[in-house]
Design a protein around this motif. Structure first.
Motif, mmCIF file in Angstrom:
data_model
loop_
_atom_site.group_PDB
_atom_site.id
_atom_site.type_symbol
_atom_site.label_atom_id
_atom_site.label_comp_id
_atom_site.label_asym_id
_atom_site.label_seq_id
_atom_site.Cartn_x
_atom_site.Cartn_y
_atom_site.Cartn_z
ATOM 1 N N TYR A 137 0.834 -1.207 0.000
ATOM 2 C CA TYR A 137 0.000 0.000 0.000
ATOM 3 C C TYR A 137 0.869 1.258 0.000
ATOM 4 O O TYR A 137 0.599 2.210 -0.747
ATOM 5 N N ILE A 138 1.912 1.261 0.812
ATOM 6 C CA ILE A 138 2.814 2.415 0.872
ATOM 7 C C ILE A 138 3.485 2.648 -0.477
ATOM 8 O O ILE A 138 3.596 3.792 -0.952
ATOM 9 N N ILE A 139 3.914 1.558 -1.112
ATOM 10 C CA ILE A 139 4.555 1.678 -2.426
ATOM 11 C C ILE A 139 3.570 2.254 -3.448
ATOM 12 O O ILE A 139 3.908 3.159 -4.220
ATOM 13 N N CYS A 140 2.345 1.724 -3.432
ATOM 14 C CA CYS A 140 1.316 2.225 -4.354
ATOM 15 C C CYS A 140 1.032 3.706 -4.111
ATOM 16 O O CYS A 140 0.894 4.489 -5.065
ATOM 17 N N LEU A 178 3.049 5.947 -2.834
ATOM 18 C CA LEU A 178 4.198 6.731 -3.308
ATOM 19 C C LEU A 178 4.196 6.852 -4.828
ATOM 20 O O LEU A 178 4.419 7.936 -5.374
ATOM 21 N N VAL A 179 3.928 5.731 -5.510
ATOM 22 C CA VAL A 179 3.904 5.751 -6.977
ATOM 23 C C VAL A 179 2.801 6.668 -7.485
ATOM 24 O O VAL A 179 3.023 7.508 -8.371
ATOM 25 N N LEU A 180 1.599 6.515 -6.930
ATOM 26 C CA LEU A 180 0.482 7.367 -7.351
ATOM 27 C C LEU A 180 0.752 8.830 -7.044
ATOM 28 O O LEU A 180 0.427 9.722 -7.846
ATOM 29 N N GLY A 181 1.354 9.086 -5.867
ATOM 30 C CA GLY A 181 1.672 10.465 -5.496
ATOM 31 C C GLY A 181 2.688 11.090 -6.421
ATOM 32 O O GLY A 181 2.558 12.257 -6.822
ATOM 33 N N ILE A 182 3.718 10.332 -6.794
ATOM 34 C CA ILE A 182 4.749 10.850 -7.697
ATOM 35 C C ILE A 182 4.170 11.093 -9.086
ATOM 36 O O ILE A 182 4.427 12.132 -9.712
ATOM 37 N N ILE A 183 3.375 10.136 -9.574
ATOM 38 C CA ILE A 183 2.709 10.330 -10.868
ATOM 39 C C ILE A 183 1.819 11.567 -10.813
ATOM 40 O O ILE A 183 1.802 12.387 -11.743
ATOM 41 N N GLY A 184 1.091 11.709 -9.719
ATOM 42 C CA GLY A 184 0.228 12.878 -9.556
ATOM 43 C C GLY A 184 0.995 14.180 -9.540
ATOM 44 O O GLY A 184 0.554 15.174 -10.125
ATOM 45 N N LEU A 185 2.152 14.184 -8.883
ATOM 46 C CA LEU A 185 2.974 15.399 -8.838
ATOM 47 C C LEU A 185 3.458 15.774 -10.237
ATOM 48 O O LEU A 185 3.412 16.945 -10.629
ATOM 49 N N VAL A 186 3.905 14.773 -10.984
ATOM 50 C CA VAL A 186 4.367 15.029 -12.355
ATOM 51 C C VAL A 186 3.220 15.546 -13.211
ATOM 52 O O VAL A 186 3.370 16.528 -13.958
#
Length: 323
Positions: A261-264, A266-274
Motif C-alpha cells: 500500500y505504501i509503495i502504491c 508513493l507511486v500514485l503520489g509521484i505520478i500525480g505530482l508530475v
C-alpha cells in the motif's frame, strides 16, 4: 443582485448547513447519553448522530437558500478514462501533501499548547464497523458533498469567474470539515474537483473521483491498519527480540499488504505530482459576468455578514475539536 449580496446568501446557506449539523448533533448526543446510553454507544449511532442532522435537515435548508440565487448551466465535456486516472493521481498527491501540512500544524500546536489534537473521526474509522465506514465515507459522503460543494455552489458562484469559483469551493469545503487534520487536504482536493467540474460540467466525474480518493486514502488504509494490530506493535513487550519476531511472523500478510500500500501510495503520489506540474501551464480560467480584480473580489467575498457567519461557525468547530 449585487456581488456582496450573492456572496452573503451563499455564506448564510452554508452557515445554516454547518450550524444545524453541529447543533442537532450535540443535542442528540446529550439526550442519548443522558436517557439511553446503550443506544448512544452503538457503533451505527456515532455515524447517525454525526451525519444524520446534516444530511436530513441541514442540506435541504442549505439547498432552499441557494435556490434563491440564479444558477448557470455549465458546458458539458467528456473526459477519457486515462484522463480520469491522471486526475485521480493528482488528487492523491494533493491529499498527501495536505495531510502532511495538517499533521505538521497539529503536531506543533499539540506540543506547544495544552490543546487536544486527537482526531475523533480517524479513531472512529479505526475502531468502527467496516460496513458503516464504507457506506458513509466511500458511498454516501462523496455524493452529497460533491452535490453541495461543487454543483450547487459552483453553479451559483461561476458568475464571478472560474478562479473565484474554484477557490471558493475549495475554501468552504476545507473549512466545513471543522478540524485542522482535514482542512488542508480537503481544500486542495476540493480545488482540484472544482476545476474538474467547471471544465466538464459533469458532477459524476467529481463524485467518482471523490469516492476513489476516500476508498484509497481512507477505507483501504483503515482496513490494512486494523489487520496490523498497531496496539500490539507499539506495546513494550515488542522491545523483546523474540516477541517482535513472533509479531512479525503472525502478521506477515498484513505487513506485506501495508508495504505494498505504501509503495502504491508513493507511486500514485509521484505520478500525480508530475501530472500536476505538467498540467499547470494548461489551466484555463475564464472570467465571469461579475469578474473583478483580485483585491476587489476579496472585498466582495469577505465583507458581508453571511460569509462571516459561515467562517465563524467553522472556526467554532475548529476550537471545539481542540478542547
Amino acid at each position: 443582485m449585487t456581488q456582496k449580496k450573492i456572496f452573503s446568501t451563499i455564506g448564510w446557506a452554508y452557515f445554516w448547513l454547518a450550524t444545524i449539523a453541529l447543533g442537532i448533533s450535540y443535542i442528540l448526543a446529550f439526550v442519548l447519553v443522558t436517557a439511553a446510553p446503550r443506544i448512544y454507544y452503538l457503533s451505527l449511532m456515532n455515524w447517525v448522530i454525526s451525519l444524520g442532522p446534516m444530511y436530513l435537515i441541514g442540506m435541504p435548508v442549505c439547498a432552499r437558500v441557494m435556490n434563491s440565487l440564479p444558477k448557470m448551466e455549465l458546458f458539458q465535456k467528456k473526459i477519457t478514462f486515462g484522463r480520469w486516472c491522471s486526475i485521480f493521481c493528482i488528487c492523491i498527491c494533493v491529499m498527501y501533501a495536505g495531510n502532511i501540512i495538517g499533521n505538521v500544524v497539529t503536531t506543533m500546536l499539540g506540543e506547544n499548547t495544552s490543546l487536544n489534537m486527537d482526531f475523533d473521526l480517524q479513531n472512529l474509522m479505526l475502531t468502527d464497523n467496516l460496513l458503516y465506514v464504507f457506506l458513509f465515507s466511500v458511498l454516501l459522503a462523496p455524493v452529497l458533498e460533491e452535490l453541495f460543494f461543487r454543483k450547487i455552489l459552483i453553479d451559483r458562484a461561476i458568475v464571478f469567474g472560474d478562479k473565484t469559483a474554484v477557490l471558493l469551493s475549495g475554501l468552504m469545503f476545507g473549512l466545513f470539515h471543522g478540524n485542522l487534520y482535514q482542512a488542508f487536504y480537503a481544500f486542495g482536493v476540493g480545488c482540484v474537483l472544482a476545476y474538474v467540474y467547471i471544465r466538464t460540467g459533469k458532477i459524476q466525474y467529481c463524485i467518482s473521483l471523490h469516492m476513489a480518493v476516500n476508498f484509497f486514502g481512507g477505507f483501504l488504509s483503515t482496513l490494512i491498519l486494523r489487520n496490523l494490530d498497531l496496539s500490539a506493535l507499539l506495546s513494550e513487550n515488542l522491545y523483546n527480540a523474540d516477541m517482535l519476531s513472533g509479531y512479525m511472523l503472525g502478521h506477515l500478510g498484513a505487513l506485506a499488504a501495508y508495504g505494498f500500500y505504501i509503495i502504491c501510495a508513493l507511486v500514485l503520489g509521484i505520478i500525480g505530482l508530475v501530472k500536476l506540474l505538467t498540467s499547470i501551464r494548461h489551466l484555463r480560467f475564464n472570467p465571469g459576468e461579475y469578474s473583478a480584480p483580485s483585491q476587489k473580489m476579496a472585498g466582495y467575498l469577505f465583507k458581508n455578514v453571511g460569509m462571516w457567519m459561515f467562517f465563524g461557525v467553522c472556526i467554532f468547530e475548529f476550537v471545539l475539536s481542540m478542547i
